[in-house]
Scaffold this motif. Structure first.
Motif, PDB file in Angstrom:
ATOM      1  N   CYS A  26     160.290 -12.058   5.256  1.00 16.50           N
ATOM      2  CA  CYS A  26     159.886 -11.002   6.345  1.00 16.50           C
ATOM      3  C   CYS A  26     158.234 -11.636   6.827  1.00 16.50           C
ATOM      4  CB  CYS A  26     159.276  -9.608   5.986  1.00 16.50           C
ATOM      5  SG  CYS A  26     160.736  -8.528   5.585  1.00 16.50           S
ATOM      6  N   ARG A  46     161.287  -7.645  -4.159  1.00 17.51           N
ATOM      7  CA  ARG A  46     160.207  -7.301  -3.117  1.00 17.51           C
ATOM      8  C   ARG A  46     159.417  -8.786  -2.819  1.00 17.51           C
ATOM      9  NH1 ARG A  46     158.374  -3.119  -5.261  1.00 17.51           N
ATOM     10  NH2 ARG A  46     159.331  -1.645  -3.997  1.00 17.51           N
ATOM     11  N   LEU A  60     161.649 -11.019  -0.508  1.00 17.09           N
ATOM     12  CA  LEU A  60     161.845 -10.411   0.700  1.00 17.09           C
ATOM     13  C   LEU A  60     160.817 -10.493   1.722  1.00 17.09           C
ATOM     14  CD1 LEU A  60     164.565  -7.485   0.087  1.00 17.09           C
ATOM     15  CD2 LEU A  60     164.708  -9.915   0.535  1.00 17.09           C
ATOM     16  N   SER A  61     159.532 -10.022   0.808  1.00 19.24           N
ATOM     17  CA  SER A  61     158.404 -10.154   1.635  1.00 19.24           C
ATOM     18  C   SER A  61     157.940 -11.499   2.101  1.00 19.24           C
ATOM     19  CB  SER A  61     157.232  -9.608   0.741  1.00 19.24           C
ATOM     20  OG  SER A  61     157.647  -8.409   0.431  1.00 19.24           O
ATOM     21  N   LEU A 119     159.570  -2.673   4.424  1.00 19.85           N
ATOM     22  CA  LEU A 119     159.909  -3.949   5.079  1.00 19.85           C
ATOM     23  C   LEU A 119     160.105  -4.160   6.502  1.00 19.85           C
ATOM     24  CD1 LEU A 119     160.640  -5.967   1.818  1.00 19.85           C
ATOM     25  CD2 LEU A 119     158.358  -6.023   2.651  1.00 19.85           C
ATOM     26  N   GLU A 120     160.853  -3.095   6.978  1.00 22.27           N
ATOM     27  CA  GLU A 120     161.560  -2.968   8.191  1.00 22.27           C
ATOM     28  C   GLU A 120     162.577  -4.095   8.130  1.00 22.27           C
ATOM     29  OE1 GLU A 120     158.268  -3.458  11.061  1.00 22.27           O
ATOM     30  OE2 GLU A 120     157.528  -1.113  10.936  1.00 22.27           O
ATOM     31  N   MET A 121     163.259  -3.866   7.000  1.00 28.27           N
ATOM     32  CA  MET A 121     164.632  -4.727   7.253  1.00 28.27           C
ATOM     33  C   MET A 121     165.893  -3.988   7.370  1.00 28.27           C
ATOM     34  SD  MET A 121     163.613  -7.301   3.904  1.00 28.27           S
ATOM     35  CE  MET A 121     164.622  -8.820   4.691  1.00 28.27           C
ATOM     36  N   LEU A 154     166.219 -11.713  11.894  1.00 29.61           N
ATOM     37  CA  LEU A 154     166.883 -10.734  10.639  1.00 29.61           C
ATOM     38  C   LEU A 154     167.674  -9.681  11.492  1.00 29.61           C
ATOM     39  CD1 LEU A 154     165.819 -10.293   7.795  1.00 29.61           C
ATOM     40  CD2 LEU A 154     163.730  -8.946   8.726  1.00 29.61           C
ATOM     41  N   ARG A 189     159.610 -13.485  10.060  1.00 30.84           N
ATOM     42  CA  ARG A 189     160.435 -13.129  11.071  1.00 30.84           C
ATOM     43  C   ARG A 189     160.318 -13.273  12.323  1.00 30.84           C
ATOM     44  NH1 ARG A 189     161.091  -7.616  10.629  1.00 30.84           N
ATOM     45  NH2 ARG A 189     159.759  -7.290   8.517  1.00 30.84           N
TER      46      ARG A 189
END
Length: 294
Positions: free
Chosen positions: A267, A260, A263-264, A81-83, A275, A270
């Protein structure tokens, strides 16, 4: 007169200076991933089921799943998720699971001080003993990470009457212990100021799943609803939303799938939010908007 902590004054959120987060964002969002180690056969610890006589193998092993499996699955999800994440770590983790700590360092995540172990509370210690606990945890993090931690979350969020003072004296810039606001707040200590950054006791898997017995989908829905509402509220005031996670809970496969989903959803927005990590919020507050914070 009723006793008062004296750390901050009452200022309603409707009567504060306005500012924005980087990129013009109005809502800052960070993940607080708690990596914790517990003593075997003694001390404190969250319970899957009421503990029996020690050694309480059931609850010890359940918690240990988080370090052996759950945290690794969560790391994979954060990567996908590039978090970024703030890793809230007991210093005992460096001896117990050094590979796990190495893996989050490789991601560029910050480490937040979280005591030596979650088998103890610092609030029951004498002042000198509490200062020693903070010093030992800080030294271990600094040695491993090459930089001193900026922030602190007490094990069990347990404070003595002088904890903020001791943290400021130890060089800490922010605390996550106080959950009284949706914005960063300056707190007074005998060594100057320390920044309180919002850390949730609602959007937090321990109160939700362990205490209130919420289901996996319920917790995910809570994250989504909290995010959507705060994104709307942030039109009026800049806000901070933290999400508190423990891998022995939300690292379980069926809960991870629901996490997931939540959080998706975040995102997907974003481009409208910041973030980030708790430490980045602290740095931005000190360097860019110091005078605007209550």
């Amino acid at each position: 007169m009723q006793r008062h902590h004296g750390r901050y004054d009452y200022v309603p959120i409707t009567r504060r200076a306005d500012y924005t987060w980087p990129g013009g964002a109005r809502l800052a969002v960070y993940l607080g991933l708690n990596l914790e180690h517990f003593a075997f056969g003694e001390g404190l610890g969250a319970e899957l089921a009421p503990g029996g006589p020690q050694p309480d193998v059931l609850n010890y092993a359940w918690r240990d799943y988080g370090n052996r499996v759950g945290a690794w699955r969560m790391r994979e999800m954060f990567d996908a998720l590039e978090m970024p994440a703030s890793i809230i770590a007991n210093s005992a983790m460096y001896d117990y699971a050094p590979e796990l700590m190495d893996s989050f360092r490789a991601r560029g995540d910050e480490v937040v001080g979280h005591g030596r172990t979650n088998s103890e509370r610092q609030s029951v210690l004498a002042e000198q003993e509490e200062a020693q606990l903070i010093a030992e945890a800080t030294q271990a993090i600094t040695q491993a990470e090459g930089v001193a931690p900026q922030g602190w979350l007490s094990p069990w969020i347990a404070e003595s009457a002088v904890t903020p003072d001791l943290l400021a004296e130890a060089g800490y810039g922010y605390t996550l212990n106080w959950c009284m606001d949706d914005q960063p707040v300056w707190m007074r200590t005998r060594a100057g100021r320390i920044l309180s950054i919002p850390y949730p006791q609602e959007v937090n898997d321990i109160p939700s799943i362990v205490a209130r017995k919420d289901g996996a989908a319920d917790f995910a829905d809570m994250i989504i609803d909290n995010f959507d509402e705060m994104l709307e509220q942030s039109r009026a005031q800049p806000l901070v939303m933290g999400i508190a996670l423990h891998p022995y809970l939300v690292g379980q496969p069926y809960r991870l799938r629901q996490l997931r989903r939540a959080l998706s959803h975040i995102c997907a927005h974003r481009d409208r939010i910041w973030l980030t990590r708790a430490g980045d919020i602290h740095t931005y507050c000190r360097e860019q908007i110091d005078g605007l914070i209550v």
